[in-house]
Design a protein around this motif. Structure first.
Motif: not given
Length: 153
Positions: A100, A106, A134, A136-140
């Motif tokens: 992603s 971000s 990761e 933050e607040n992302a699905p991938k």
């Protein structure tokens, strides 16, 4: 954050297979992206032209994949501090994927697992770290990687 400190190679060997925890969040700013672009010569508009990037496929400028990858080191140093060694070197990567994009503004962090610790010539050890950067607040995640480092006493 759950930083782990070890003293020497023997203590490091005992951590093989252990979860290393999670780093603090860091923000990926346009200034950081622009600085990386200047350092590498990669000035593609999806990274450095906020107006054009806003109308592009991601709706905002995104970090270079290799910028995201380069942030592994400062994030990793929050997870594991190896003391009692004379030399620490990055040895390479086995695998890297960028599932992603990281949009400007971000926040990212690292989760890590010490997958392996193996002895190497010269009195050192090589560690294999499974890392996930990761968003933050992302699905991938932004990046999934396997990093190799060597430590010498």
């Amino acid at each position: 954050m759950s930083g782990i400190t070890v003293n020497g190679l023997d203590d490091l060997k005992k951590l093989a297979g252990s979860e290393l925890g999670v780093s603090e969040w860091i923000e990926v700013t346009q200034d950081r992206i622009d600085t990386f672009a200047d350092a590498t010569g990669d000035h593609q508009w999806i990274h450095v032209d906020p107006e054009r990037a806003a109308a592009g496929p991601f709706g905002a400028p995104i970090a270079h994949g290799y910028l995201t990858l380069s942030l592994f080191i400062p994030l990793f140093t929050e997870l594991l501090d190896v003391r009692g060694v004379t030399t620490k070197v990055n040895y390479g990567l086995n695998k890297v994927r960028f599932p992603s994009p990281v949009k400007v503004g971000s926040r990212i962090r690292l989760t890590g697992r010490l997958a392996a610790v193996e002895e190497v010539a010269g009195g050192g050890v090589q560690i294999t770290v499974d890392g996930t950067i990761e968003i933050e607040n992302a699905p991938k995640p932004a990046a999934v990687l396997q990093s190799l480092s060597r430590f010498y006493a």
